[in-house]
Structure formats: C-alpha cells, structure tokens
Design a protein around this motif. Structure first.
Motif, PDB file in Angstrom:
ATOM      1  N   ARG A  57     -26.993  -9.430 -21.154  1.00  0.00           N
ATOM      2  CA  ARG A  57     -28.206  -8.757 -21.589  1.00  0.00           C
ATOM      3  C   ARG A  57     -29.400  -9.344 -20.857  1.00  0.00           C
ATOM      4  N   GLN A  58     -30.424  -8.510 -20.758  1.00  0.00           N
ATOM      5  CA  GLN A  58     -31.666  -8.949 -20.135  1.00  0.00           C
ATOM      6  C   GLN A  58     -32.841  -8.379 -20.906  1.00  0.00           C
ATOM      7  N   ALA A  59     -33.614  -9.276 -21.487  1.00  0.00           N
ATOM      8  CA  ALA A  59     -34.822  -8.891 -22.201  1.00  0.00           C
ATOM      9  C   ALA A  59     -35.991  -8.913 -21.225  1.00  0.00           C
ATOM     10  N   PRO A  60     -37.064  -8.181 -21.524  1.00  0.00           N
ATOM     11  CA  PRO A  60     -38.224  -8.156 -20.620  1.00  0.00           C
ATOM     12  C   PRO A  60     -38.757  -9.551 -20.360  1.00  0.00           C
ATOM     13  N   GLY A  61     -38.939  -9.867 -19.084  1.00  0.00           N
ATOM     14  CA  GLY A  61     -39.490 -11.153 -18.720  1.00  0.00           C
ATOM     15  C   GLY A  61     -38.525 -12.313 -18.788  1.00  0.00           C
ATOM     16  N   LYS A  62     -37.259 -12.026 -19.076  1.00  0.00           N
ATOM     17  CA  LYS A  62     -36.264 -13.089 -19.189  1.00  0.00           C
ATOM     18  C   LYS A  62     -35.129 -12.872 -18.198  1.00  0.00           C
ATOM     19  N   GLU A  63     -34.385 -13.937 -17.951  1.00  0.00           N
ATOM     20  CA  GLU A  63     -33.243 -13.837 -17.065  1.00  0.00           C
ATOM     21  C   GLU A  63     -32.073 -13.177 -17.795  1.00  0.00           C
ATOM     22  N   ARG A  64     -31.182 -12.602 -17.008  1.00  0.00           N
ATOM     23  CA  ARG A  64     -29.990 -12.014 -17.578  1.00  0.00           C
ATOM     24  C   ARG A  64     -29.090 -13.136 -18.108  1.00  0.00           C
ATOM     25  N   ALA A  70     -19.816  -5.943 -17.099  1.00  0.00           N
ATOM     26  CA  ALA A  70     -19.520  -6.386 -15.746  1.00  0.00           C
ATOM     27  C   ALA A  70     -18.055  -6.788 -15.649  1.00  0.00           C
ATOM     28  N   ALA A  71     -17.533  -6.731 -14.437  1.00  0.00           N
ATOM     29  CA  ALA A  71     -16.124  -7.025 -14.182  1.00  0.00           C
ATOM     30  C   ALA A  71     -15.996  -8.168 -13.189  1.00  0.00           C
ATOM     31  N   ASP A  72     -15.092  -9.082 -13.500  1.00  0.00           N
ATOM     32  CA  ASP A  72     -14.889 -10.294 -12.703  1.00  0.00           C
ATOM     33  C   ASP A  72     -13.422 -10.361 -12.298  1.00  0.00           C
ATOM     34  N   ARG A  73     -13.145 -10.363 -11.007  1.00  0.00           N
ATOM     35  CA  ARG A  73     -11.757 -10.382 -10.564  1.00  0.00           C
ATOM     36  C   ARG A  73     -11.080 -11.725 -10.831  1.00  0.00           C
ATOM     37  N   GLU A  74     -11.856 -12.748 -11.155  1.00  0.00           N
ATOM     38  CA  GLU A  74     -11.271 -14.036 -11.527  1.00  0.00           C
ATOM     39  C   GLU A  74     -11.034 -14.062 -13.036  1.00  0.00           C
ATOM     40  N   GLY A  75      -9.897 -14.550 -13.444  1.00  0.00           N
ATOM     41  CA  GLY A  75      -9.505 -14.439 -14.844  1.00  0.00           C
ATOM     42  C   GLY A  75      -9.830 -15.613 -15.731  1.00  0.00           C
ATOM     43  N   TRP A  76     -10.742 -16.487 -15.320  1.00  0.00           N
ATOM     44  CA  TRP A  76     -11.051 -17.658 -16.129  1.00  0.00           C
ATOM     45  C   TRP A  76     -11.561 -17.251 -17.505  1.00  0.00           C
ATOM     46  N   PRO A  77     -11.200 -18.001 -18.531  1.00  0.00           N
ATOM     47  CA  PRO A  77     -11.588 -17.603 -19.887  1.00  0.00           C
ATOM     48  C   PRO A  77     -13.011 -17.985 -20.274  1.00  0.00           C
ATOM     49  N   ASN A  78     -13.617 -18.927 -19.561  1.00  0.00           N
ATOM     50  CA  ASN A  78     -14.933 -19.409 -19.967  1.00  0.00           C
ATOM     51  C   ASN A  78     -16.029 -18.448 -19.524  1.00  0.00           C
ATOM     52  N   LEU A  79     -17.179 -18.538 -20.169  1.00  0.00           N
ATOM     53  CA  LEU A  79     -18.335 -17.768 -19.726  1.00  0.00           C
ATOM     54  C   LEU A  79     -18.643 -18.118 -18.269  1.00  0.00           C
ATOM     55  N   ARG A  80     -18.992 -17.106 -17.505  1.00  0.00           N
ATOM     56  CA  ARG A  80     -19.282 -17.303 -16.086  1.00  0.00           C
ATOM     57  C   ARG A  80     -20.650 -16.708 -15.793  1.00  0.00           C
ATOM     58  N   PRO A  81     -21.371 -17.274 -14.811  1.00  0.00           N
ATOM     59  CA  PRO A  81     -22.697 -16.739 -14.472  1.00  0.00           C
ATOM     60  C   PRO A  81     -22.593 -15.367 -13.821  1.00  0.00           C
ATOM     61  N   GLU A  82     -23.706 -14.672 -13.820  1.00  0.00           N
ATOM     62  CA  GLU A  82     -23.688 -13.280 -13.359  1.00  0.00           C
ATOM     63  C   GLU A  82     -23.270 -13.154 -11.907  1.00  0.00           C
ATOM     64  N   TYR A  83     -23.577 -14.132 -11.075  1.00  0.00           N
ATOM     65  CA  TYR A  83     -23.247 -13.988  -9.657  1.00  0.00           C
ATOM     66  C   TYR A  83     -21.743 -14.037  -9.398  1.00  0.00           C
TER      67      TYR A  83
END
Length: 124
Positions: free
Chosen positions: A38-45, A96-109
């Motif tokens: 999520r991305q709120a106005p003026g904040k990072e995703r 978003a879709a991530d081809r890597e299957g790691w279970p932990n939260l991952r950054p948007e990039y």
C-alpha cells in the motif's frame, strides 16, 4: 505477458472490512509468491502481506491480526481480507508477484510484476 488486476477497493467506515482481489493472467501463477503493498499520500510504498505459492504468509506488525492474505491457485487469484480497518489504512493497495519463493516479507524492488492499484479509504 503477466497481468495483475486488483478490485474490491472502496470507502468504508473505521472498524469495517473489505476484501481485495487480484486476478492473475499470462503466466504460471503457482510459480510466484504474491504480495500486497500500500501507498498512502506522501508516504513510501509498504508491504502489508505476502504468501508463498503453498500458502505460507507474512505480515508486518501494523496489520498482523487484522489482514489476511489468501490465494486460490485454481482461480489464479490472490485476496486480501482486511478487518478492523483504521483511517491510517487509507491508501492505494497494490498486488505484486515475486518469482522468488521466500516466505518473509520482501521489499518492493524484489517483485517482478505489479497491478495498477485500488483505492481504499477508511473514514473515521
């Protein structure tokens, strides 16, 4: 070409619930971990949920116990159930879709494909 299309956003009062959906097309859904940001106005995703293809999930503390990610691999769809919504949950929500299957939260990039976003507004 992979495409992600979110739906289900809208206006809800504080304490209410919404369920977002993200429909996948154009690739092998089961090969990807899926996340919601999520991305709120003026904040990072920021990441709010992640699910591996097998259903292992991860959440940040800000939404843990209120948000639930799930996926239906037969329907190529991922969901975000949001309960006990707060005004600070107001944002544009993206899947978003991530081809890597790691279970932990991952950054948007780290994610490979993105939907166009759906607006969630929580009124006080």
């Amino acid at each position: 070409q992979v495409q992600l299309v979110e739906s289900g956003g809208g206006l809800v009062q504080a304490g209410g619930s919404l369920r977002l959906s993200c429909a996948w097309s154009g690739g092998t859904f089961r090969a990807f971990a899926m996340g919601w940001f999520r991305q709120a106005p003026g904040k990072e995703r920021e990441a709010v949920a992640r699910s591996t293809w097998s259903g292992i999930t991860a959440y940040p503390d800000s939404v843990k116990g209120r948000f639930t990610i799930s996926r239906d691999n037969a329907k190529n769809t991922v969901y975000l159930q949001m309960n006990s919504l707060k005004p600070e949950d107001t944002a544009v929500y993206y899947c978003a879709a991530d081809r890597e299957g790691w279970p932990n939260l991952r950054p948007e990039y780290e994610y490979d494909y993105w939907g166009q976003g759906t607006q969630v507004t929580v009124s006080s």
